[in-house]
Design an enzyme around this catalytic site. Structure first.
Site: not given
Ligand code: TCH
Length: 324
Positions: A16, A79, A2
């Protein structure tokens, strides 16, 4: 992966990309001023600033990924896997669960200066939302029109860093991301001069050679450098359309196409959506992987004094404008 970024023209923009291999089921969600926020360890806030952002709504609670409030403050979670660590509840502090962090800040703070004050007595704790939604390992960028900070909760405590580039990606921790920019200080939007050797007739045979060496891959370290270079050098007119257009181009520099980042057999991470908030005006613009037309939700068109969440589904599907 992200990437988050800020941009300032006449108004202040914050947004973002959300890159992942599946969607949790997101909605553009407005939390009006009188929606009661029940915090697990920090009581209730009945009246607060209105918020608009992308969220998964579960049990009538907005689990925000990124959002802005009506005062022009923006915040996004990205993340931070393997580095994020949340604390146990400690008496005498504001104990805020990881999933409550965006509501806690955006409901109360009008500026980054106010955020710093709240953070001084906050403890980010490891209380999960539910069995279905365990802790997400994240770090955050929080920005207003003047400044940005990065917040990283790690095993050695809560770190708050000034973020002078106004961008954030994923690993490694923020100080390392910033340090590696030193390796790229020679990059420039201008054409290079030959400093290689006086005796060699080297020439700039192509436009864009000033940024030769800018990393092009999808790793978060490389995206950090690429989006920092793009963001710091981005120029546009200051009208709404020119600014929003330019903002999507900045984040376009780190767009992830299906097929280039395999995360499991046949599973690919892609840019599920890209957001651009006009934080000054309270408008949430977005595009999705399948819909390049910019769609917008304007919080000021809603009754912000109500008590119930207002949700708009993410519009998918390409809209192609035939000219004949
Ligand atoms: C997966 C998302 C982040 C995407 C990201 O950074 N990808 C990079 C992958 S990597 O690092 O390169 O492997 C994160 C951003 C916000 C997160 C959400 C938000 O924090 C809100 C809730 C929080 C809860 O604890 C879990 C579900 C959730 C609904 C989360 C699900 C997921 O972890 C999300 C959607």
């Amino acid at each position: 992966m992200c990437t988050a970024a800020t941009y300032k023209t006449r108004d202040f923009y914050f947004g973002r990309t959300l890159d992942y291999e599946f969607s949790y089921g997101d909605q553009i969600t407005i939390t009006p001023r009188n929606y009661p926020f029940h915090f697990r360890h920090a009581g209730v806030i009945d009246t607060h600033f209105a918020i608009i952002g992308m969220a998964h709504v579960a049990e009538n609670y907005p689990l925000y990924y990124d959002a802005i409030n009506e005062k022009g403050l923006g915040m996004a979670g990205l993340n931070f896997v393997g580095n994020a660590a949340y604390a146990d509840v400690k008496p005498g502090l504001d104990n805020i669960a990881q999933f409550e962090f965006i509501p806690w800040i955006l409901s109360q703070c009008a500026s980054v200066a106010e955020v710093r004050t709240l953070l001084a007595r906050m403890n980010l704790v490891n209380t999960p939302f539910s069995k279905q939604f365990p802790l997400a390992q994240l770090h955050w960028i929080i920005s207003d029109k003047e400044e940005s900070i990065t917040v990283e909760s790690m095993s050695d405590g809560l770190h708050i860093y000034d973020n002078p580039v106004g961008v954030l990606t994923n690993n490694p921790p923020f100080p390392q991301q910033m340090f590696q920019l030193n390796n790229y200080m020679h990059l420039s939007p201008k054409q290079p001069a030959n400093t290689f050797a006086d005796d060699l007739a080297l020439s700039a045979y192509s436009r864009g050679m000033g940024a030769l060496g800018l990393p092009g891959d999808l790793s978060s370290a490389s995206r950090f450098v690429r989006v920092a270079f793009t963001r710091m050098n981005a120029r546009s007119g200051d009208s709404e359309l020119e600014s929003v257009s330019q903002f999507f181009h900045i984040l376009g520099s780190v767009d992830q196409q299906r097929g280039c980042c395999e995360v499991a057999d046949g599973k690919y991470e892609i840019t599920l959506y890209t957001s651009c908030c006009n934080a000054t005006k309270g408008i949430y613009y977005y595009t999705t992987y399948e819909n390049h037309q910019i769609t917008a939700v304007d919080m000021k068109r809603e009754n912000l004094d109500s008590r119930t969440l207002i949700c708009y589904p993410v519009i998918q599907g390409e809209k192609i404008h035939f000219q004949n």
